[in-house]
Structure formats: C-alpha cells, structure tokens
Design an enzyme around this catalytic site. Structure first.
Site, mmCIF file in Angstrom:
data_model
loop_
_atom_site.group_PDB
_atom_site.id
_atom_site.type_symbol
_atom_site.label_atom_id
_atom_site.label_comp_id
_atom_site.label_asym_id
_atom_site.label_seq_id
_atom_site.Cartn_x
_atom_site.Cartn_y
_atom_site.Cartn_z
ATOM 1 N N CYS A 1 0.436 -0.982 0.865
ATOM 2 C CA CYS A 1 -0.039 0.058 0.167
ATOM 3 C C CYS A 1 0.596 1.317 0.238
ATOM 4 O O CYS A 1 1.683 0.989 0.840
ATOM 5 C CB CYS A 1 -1.023 0.014 1.454
ATOM 6 S SG CYS A 1 -2.063 -1.415 1.349
ATOM 7 N N ARG B 1 4.287 -0.172 -4.641
ATOM 8 C CA ARG B 1 3.797 -1.041 -3.615
ATOM 9 C C ARG B 1 2.529 -1.740 -3.412
ATOM 10 O O ARG B 1 2.274 -2.554 -2.141
ATOM 11 C CB ARG B 1 3.856 0.387 -2.519
ATOM 12 C CG ARG B 1 5.103 0.992 -2.096
ATOM 13 C CD ARG B 1 4.821 1.943 -1.553
ATOM 14 N NE ARG B 1 4.491 2.457 0.071
ATOM 15 C CZ ARG B 1 5.660 1.951 0.996
ATOM 16 N NH1 ARG B 1 7.127 2.348 0.720
ATOM 17 N NH2 ARG B 1 5.130 2.443 2.206
ATOM 18 N N TRP C 1 -2.090 -3.100 -1.593
ATOM 19 C CA TRP C 1 -1.323 -4.726 -1.541
ATOM 20 C C TRP C 1 -2.862 -4.696 -0.118
ATOM 21 O O TRP C 1 -2.745 -4.548 1.156
ATOM 22 C CB TRP C 1 -0.543 -4.613 -1.429
ATOM 23 C CG TRP C 1 0.206 -5.751 -1.157
ATOM 24 C CD1 TRP C 1 0.491 -6.943 -2.611
ATOM 25 C CD2 TRP C 1 0.485 -7.134 -0.490
ATOM 26 N NE1 TRP C 1 1.217 -7.712 -2.139
ATOM 27 C CE2 TRP C 1 0.667 -8.366 -1.150
ATOM 28 C CE3 TRP C 1 -0.205 -6.655 1.320
ATOM 29 C CZ2 TRP C 1 0.801 -9.241 0.029
ATOM 30 C CZ3 TRP C 1 0.215 -8.114 1.551
ATOM 31 C CH2 TRP C 1 0.861 -8.857 1.469
ATOM 32 N N ASN D 1 -1.978 3.061 4.898
ATOM 33 C CA ASN D 1 -1.022 2.192 4.235
ATOM 34 C C ASN D 1 -0.708 0.923 6.449
ATOM 35 O O ASN D 1 -0.228 2.331 7.015
ATOM 36 C CB ASN D 1 0.495 2.475 4.272
ATOM 37 C CG ASN D 1 1.152 1.657 4.284
ATOM 38 O OD1 ASN D 1 2.698 2.189 4.275
ATOM 39 N ND2 ASN D 1 1.362 0.790 3.653
ATOM 40 N N GLY D 2 -0.605 0.118 6.555
ATOM 41 C CA GLY D 2 -0.100 -0.449 7.747
ATOM 42 C C GLY D 2 -1.068 -1.447 7.997
ATOM 43 O O GLY D 2 -2.015 -2.216 7.112
ATOM 44 N N GLU E 1 18.292 -17.677 -5.812
ATOM 45 C CA GLU E 1 17.925 -16.412 -5.983
ATOM 46 C C GLU E 1 16.836 -16.341 -7.423
ATOM 47 O O GLU E 1 16.603 -16.171 -7.991
ATOM 48 C CB GLU E 1 18.749 -15.528 -6.270
ATOM 49 C CG GLU E 1 18.756 -14.203 -6.472
ATOM 50 C CD GLU E 1 17.731 -13.187 -5.606
ATOM 51 O OE1 GLU E 1 17.361 -13.708 -5.244
ATOM 52 O OE2 GLU E 1 17.170 -12.248 -7.162
ATOM 53 N N LYS F 1 13.636 -15.477 -8.727
ATOM 54 C CA LYS F 1 13.480 -14.968 -10.026
ATOM 55 C C LYS F 1 12.232 -15.509 -10.835
ATOM 56 O O LYS F 1 11.530 -14.961 -10.870
ATOM 57 C CB LYS F 1 14.903 -14.496 -10.745
ATOM 58 C CG LYS F 1 14.899 -13.454 -10.974
ATOM 59 C CD LYS F 1 15.423 -12.050 -9.382
ATOM 60 C CE LYS F 1 14.519 -12.496 -8.846
ATOM 61 N NZ LYS F 1 14.902 -11.258 -7.091
ATOM 62 N N GLU G 1 9.105 -15.962 -8.931
ATOM 63 C CA GLU G 1 8.107 -14.505 -8.831
ATOM 64 C C GLU G 1 7.781 -13.957 -10.356
ATOM 65 O O GLU G 1 6.582 -13.159 -10.171
ATOM 66 C CB GLU G 1 8.797 -13.820 -7.650
ATOM 67 C CG GLU G 1 10.830 -12.690 -8.538
ATOM 68 C CD GLU G 1 11.238 -11.716 -7.560
ATOM 69 O OE1 GLU G 1 12.015 -11.476 -7.150
ATOM 70 O OE2 GLU G 1 9.887 -11.536 -6.550
ATOM 71 N N HIS H 1 18.753 -37.096 -2.219
ATOM 72 C CA HIS H 1 18.128 -36.796 -0.956
ATOM 73 C C HIS H 1 16.249 -36.409 -0.492
ATOM 74 O O HIS H 1 15.432 -36.109 -0.405
ATOM 75 C CB HIS H 1 18.142 -36.211 0.049
ATOM 76 C CG HIS H 1 19.625 -36.677 0.519
ATOM 77 N ND1 HIS H 1 19.857 -37.704 1.615
ATOM 78 C CD2 HIS H 1 20.748 -36.032 0.515
ATOM 79 C CE1 HIS H 1 21.112 -38.345 1.528
ATOM 80 N NE2 HIS H 1 22.612 -37.109 0.437
ATOM 81 N N LYS I 1 6.904 -4.815 -3.620
ATOM 82 C CA LYS I 1 8.226 -4.271 -3.361
ATOM 83 C C LYS I 1 8.799 -4.175 -2.178
ATOM 84 O O LYS I 1 9.786 -4.828 -1.927
ATOM 85 C CB LYS I 1 8.428 -3.069 -3.981
ATOM 86 C CG LYS I 1 10.290 -3.182 -4.569
ATOM 87 C CD LYS I 1 11.080 -2.983 -5.912
ATOM 88 C CE LYS I 1 12.545 -2.922 -5.622
ATOM 89 N NZ LYS I 1 12.881 -3.988 -6.228
HETATM 90 O O1 M6R Z 1 13.456 -4.785 0.664
HETATM 91 P P1 M6R Z 1 13.882 -5.811 0.998
HETATM 92 O O2 M6R Z 1 15.440 -6.108 0.464
HETATM 93 O O3 M6R Z 1 14.094 -5.788 2.395
HETATM 94 O O4 M6R Z 1 13.065 -6.853 0.603
HETATM 95 C C1 M6R Z 1 12.600 -8.018 0.638
HETATM 96 C C2 M6R Z 1 12.368 -9.044 -0.047
HETATM 97 O O5 M6R Z 1 10.291 -8.591 -0.373
HETATM 98 C C3 M6R Z 1 12.682 -9.031 -1.968
HETATM 99 O O6 M6R Z 1 14.062 -8.756 -2.214
HETATM 100 C C4 M6R Z 1 11.760 -9.838 -2.564
HETATM 101 O O7 M6R Z 1 11.528 -10.929 -2.098
HETATM 102 C C5 M6R Z 1 11.875 -9.391 -4.214
HETATM 103 N N1 M6R Z 1 10.352 -9.411 -4.518
HETATM 104 C C6 M6R Z 1 13.139 -10.369 -4.687
HETATM 105 O O8 M6R Z 1 13.012 -9.591 -5.933
#
Ligand code: M6R
Length: 611
Positions: free
Chosen positions: A2, A27, A75, A101-102, A483, A487, A490, A506, A606
C-alpha cells in the site's frame, strides 16, 4: 505494501495524485483510488486492479475545482481486492475520507465499540475503523487534526494515514507510526507520500515524520505536532529526484534496465571503497579493537536480500574467518539470541522498510549488539535502528523483482569480507591483493555477459514450456541457485527450487523426468566442481533436460548438457556476481515470452511493510 499520497495546492490535483500513485505502484496494485476536495464537496473515485483502471475512470472528467486530494494504491491484507475494500474509505456521515498504509492490530475491538454506538461498516478492511473513529472523535474535537490525534492514540499497529474533511477544505491531516511518511514542499503546493518517487518533479524540500507525529498540511503551511499535541519543529532537506530517474530509458521493462545497470553499480562501489591501500568502509562504525573482538556475525533479511546474505556468509567465513549465521528475519525475531556482546548484527534490506527485518535490527539494538544496516535507501526506517549504515548506491529500483540491489548487496558483502579480513589480518597480503584485483575486473566481465544476452534469450524460448525448474549448485553459488529460482518463480509463475546439489538425491530427484529442466551452476577450479558434475550426471540419467551456467571451456560438458551458458572465468568466490546475471536474464525472457507483467508480478509488493 500500500502507498498513500496527498496534495494541496494550485497545481492540477488529479494529475499530481496520479503521478504520485504511479511512483508508488511498486507497493501494490490490487486497487487504486483518490478523494478530491472540490467546490461541491468531497468526490471519491476508485477502481479495482492497476492504476490504469483508475486513470481510465478519471479521464474526460472536469476536476478543475479540486484544490486538495488524497490517493491510495492497495496491496490487500484485510479483505479481498474489491471496490468496497479499495481506499479512500469514507465515514458514515460522508464528511471524512481517509487512506491508510499499514495494519491496525486492534481494529476488531475498536469496531465493536463503534458498532455498539450505531456505526455501520461497509468494507472488510481494518482501515474503515479509523475513519469511523475520527468521525466519532470529531463530535467533541475542534478540528480534524485533534480528532486524528485522539484516534491515533487509540490505535495499535502500523499506519501512515492521510485524512480530509468536508468542513476543512484545502487541508490534509497526515499521521504515522511504524510506516514511512514523507512531507514535501513545492512551488505550487505541498505533498505527503509513503515514498520519495511519489513526489519526483513536484517538490523541492522534504521532511520525514517520526512515529506518532501528525502534520496538518495546507497550501502555504505545514504544521507538525507530536502525540501530546505539542508543535514540533523540523528542518527540510533539499530533494531533487528528477522524474527521468524513474524512466525505462528505452528498455522494454524496468527489470531489463536494472539488470543492465549492474556493471556500473559494482564499478562505482569499488571506486568508492577500494583503493591501492585496500578497503575503507566509511559506513562501518567499528573500531579496530571491536573488529578484532568480533565472535560472530548474525544476518537477518528476507527474499532476495536473504540470498545475498547467504552468499555473504561464505565470503566472510572464507576470507575473514568469522562465523556468520544467516536467518530469514521472520524467524530471527522469534528466537532467543543469548549472545550479543561482540556480535555484529546485519540487517539487509533494499527498501529499508521490510517489517520483519526492521524488527530484527530493533531487537538486536535493544539487546546491545552493534547493528549494521545494508540498504539502498539511506532515508529509510531501518537506518533509525542502526549504529552503522552501508548504502547500496544502486539508485531507485522500480521493478518489483530485485536485481541490481542483489548485485549491490553482494558487492557490499565482498567489501565487508575483505575489510574484516584486512583488519583482522586473516589473509596474507598477496591473497588480499589478488582477490581485490580479481574483483576490479568483474564489472567488465559482467558487461561481457550482458552483451551475450541473446544466448540466454534463445534458452528461454526453448524452455518456456517447462512448468517446473530445478537449480543446483554447491558452495557459495547455492545462493545463486536459490536467487535464480526465486526470480523465475516470482515473475514467470513457473515453480522453481534452488538446492545444494548434494541434496538432490535426498528427495528432489524423485521429481526428475524428461520434462524437468535442471540448471547446474558449475565453476571450474572450485573444490566441488567434480562432485557437481557427478550430481549433474545423476540428473541426466533420469532424463532431465540439462542446462549449465559455467565458465568451463571443457568440451566434455557438451555431452552432458543440452544447453550451456558460458560466463567469463573468475575465482569461484567471485562467481556469484557473474553467474547470477544469466539467471536474471533467463527469468526475464521466460516471463516476457509467457506474456507476464514483468515489472509488476501478481500478488507481490516491493516493500513488505507488514509481518
Ligand atoms: O526491501 P527488502 O530487501 O527488505 O525486500 C525483501 C524482499 O521482500 C524482496 O527481496 C523480495 O523477495 C523481492 N520481490 C525479490 O525480487
């Protein structure tokens, strides 16, 4: 998670609010809405889905009398992504509107009280309780500011609020606790927003509200008060984020632009911190003695930042010989940490606003540990709890999928590991200098990889039909595998997992068949190279589709792998910086081929400001 924005002034209110919301779109995008203070009263317009749906609803209408407005990008937390749950929310008497927001933790008990007094609720949100409570307080309060203050003192949880009331046109009241809120002053009016990009090009000076502060904003005055109602004086800082900084600069998506910025970011960081005399980390406020006495480093982070920290563990343990524990911040905060003397706690967060990571560093600070924040936003909340701060200097990252911030976080861990090694004399001079020299060569090697992006694009075309993916590696590149898998998941919505290669047999090996791609990250010269080759053979024997990311020129690999993506040869310890780029590109091209919304993947935000 948000975003809110507010504007009062003589400019085009709707345009300014929509541009503001665009700057906050990272956001959330479950719904968007604005409320305008017009001559005829308050006008609320909202739409489910992305901002463009709201813009469509607004187009062609005359809002020329709107001298103030508030806006929201959602969000969803409490209640689905529906129109009735979209903000702004309106009080029962229709006189007060609010965006939030919150999360209001005590919304159920407040709601019950208000329902007992005859209030009716139309949404499933926690937010609606706040606007109704303000209406209730306004029965006695002399102004919306006083009503918001009284309401704020009854709320538990996290909030950044913006409120307007029909009886006080041309005024916005904003308040905050545990959620960011910035106030901006411009030539044609004043603004408030959850983040700076919302105010780019509109304001010239900014101030940050602290927790439990309130501001009453009109066109020519900004009055700030604390929870006791006393006036607080704050100094504005200059702000000059040009709107072009938020442009794609000719790239199809922000993600691709940000992937391409990585060599420049690493080069800049090395120029700043690394010289012939070694590494100087100006942001780390630890004396030589503190560094010598360190017994342990604990790192708390989430998502991509957690993966950077996972690589960081290998780097620091290998180069500086200090034990490093890495944990998701959401777990770290619910565990006992008996030692805090001589422990360095690092919170890694691109945004600096991730709720779990902030809680982790706050707790660590309360325990007396030295806290280092590694963040791309040196104006963010995490900095408030930090004794030391190292900035990523990556520039604003717009795409929800983190790419350049990951690389910049890796760069910080290299510099930190080298610095600790140097100060503790954990490595001999030659070894230190060789690693530093190899690091200096990395930005050009990254450029080489980007110049060969077509190889990865062809690979993406070939594998776009895959519904699952497995990434394997050993050693420091386990972080790269995890990672890479994150990627892909997501932004393309393909199920992907990153494993230490030794774990394959395993359990995960049961998933392998002729449909499953297995991508191995193989760095020659590493002690586990042969072992990883054997693990790859085991996958091949189960008919998996085999992909390698490697710097090896070994022609034998062509018998084992269907596709090979080659990266320049670097020492194994530095290879996360290079091997990660093809994986970012693979995720990008796969998502693009599948027609996904690359920069705004579904369900994500984000900045995750709730636990
Ligand atoms: O702002 P931050 O680095 O604390 O965010 C952490 C995660 O929310 C962030 O890395 C998230 O996993 C991304 N969408 C990854 O691409």
């Amino acid at each position: 998670m948000c975003g809110i924005v507010g504007y009062v002034g003589s400019g085009e209110t709707v345009k300014i609010l929509c541009r503001g919301l665009k700057g906050l779109e990272y956001r959330g995008y479950d719904s968007a809405g604005i409320a305008l203070s017009e001559r005829k009263g308050i006008n609320v317009v909202k739409a489910v889905g992305k901002l463009e749906n709201l813009e469509q609803k607004l187009s062609g209408q005359d809002f020329s009398t709107a001298g103030a407005g508030i806006g929201h990008i959602r969000w969803a937390t409490h209640g689905g992504a529906t129109l009735k749950n979209a903000h702004p929310h309106v009080s029962e008497d229709g006189r007060t509107v609010l965006v939030h927001n919150g999360i209001i933790e005590n919304y159920k008990e407040l709601k019950q009280n208000l329902q007992n007094k005859g209030y009716h609720f139309v949404s499933e949100t926690d937010t609606e309780v706040v606007v109704q409570q303000i209406e209730e307080e306004l029965k006695e309060a002399a102004s919306p500011t006083e009503a918001v203050l009284k309401t704020m003192n009854k709320l538990r949880g996290a909030f950044a609020l913006a409120v307007m009331n029909t009886d006080f046109p041309g005024k916005i009241v904003v308040a905050k606790r545990n959620a960011p809120l910035i106030i901006g002053q411009g030539k044609n009016g004043n603004m408030a927003a959850s983040d700076l990009p919302a105010m780019a090009g509109e304001v010239e000076r900014v101030i940050y509200l602290d927790d439990d502060e309130l501001a009453e904003i009109s066109e020519d005055e900004i009055k700030i008060v604390n929870a006791a109602g006393q006036v607080v004086s704050k100094t504005f800082k200059p702000f000059n984020l040009a709107p072009e900084m938020l442009s794609k600069r000719g790239f199809a998506h922000f993600m691709l632009k940000e992937i391409n910025e990585q060599p420049g970011i690493v080069r800049r960081m090395l120029q700043k911190y690394l010289s012939e005399k070694g590494v100087q980390l100006s942001g780390l406020n630890l004396s030589w003695e503190d560094i010598r006495n360190l017994t342990k480093i604990e790192v708390a982070a989430c998502g991509t930042s957690l993966h950077a920290a996972t690589a960081g563990k290998y780097l620091i343990e290998d180069l500086a010989g200090i034990t490093v524990e890495v944990e998701p911040a959401s777990e770290y905060i619910y565990r006992k940490h008996p030692e805090s003397r001589n422990v360095l706690v690092i919170g890694v967060s691109q945004s600096g606003e991730t709720a779990d990571t902030i809680t982790a560093v706050r707790q660590a600070k309360e325990r007396g540990a030295h806290v280092l924040a590694v963040t791309n936003r040196e104006d963010s909340s995490i900095v408030r709890y930090a004794d030391s701060v190292i900035g990523l200097e990556a520039g604003i990252e717009v795409s929800v999928a983190a790419t350049k911030s990951y690389t910049a976080q890796l760069a910080v861990f290299y510099l930190l590991a080298l610095y600790l090694a140097q100060e503790r004399q954990a490595l001999d001079e030659d070894c230190l200098r060789q690693t530093e020299q190899a690091l200096q060569a990395v930005p050009s090697q990254m450029e080489e990889i980007l110049a060969n992006a077509a190889v990865v694009r062809r690979c993406a075309e070939k594998y776009q039909d895959a519904r699952d993916f497995i990434y394997v590696a050993r050693g420091v590149n386990i972080a790269t595998a995890m990672e890479g898998a994150l990627k892909l998941k997501e932004i393309s919505y393909i199920n992907a997992s990153g494993y230490p290669a030794g774990e394959l047999k395993h359990g995960p090996i049961a998933l392998l068949d002729e449909k499953m791609p297995v991508l191995s990250i193989l760095m020659p010269g590493s002690q586990n190279y042969d072992k990883l080759l054997s693990n790859s053979q085991e996958a091949k024997a189960r008919q998996a589709r085999m992909i390698a990311v490697t710097s090896s020129a070994d022609r034998q690999l062509e018998n084992l792998f269907d596709d090979i993506i080659r990266v320049p040869q670097v020492p194994e310890l530095l290879s996360p910086l290079t091997a990660n780029i093809p994986l970012q590109l693979l995720a990008y091209y796969m998502a693009e081929k599948l027609g996904r919304d690359v920069d705004k993947p579904r369900n994500l935000a984000k900045s995750v400001t709730v636990e």
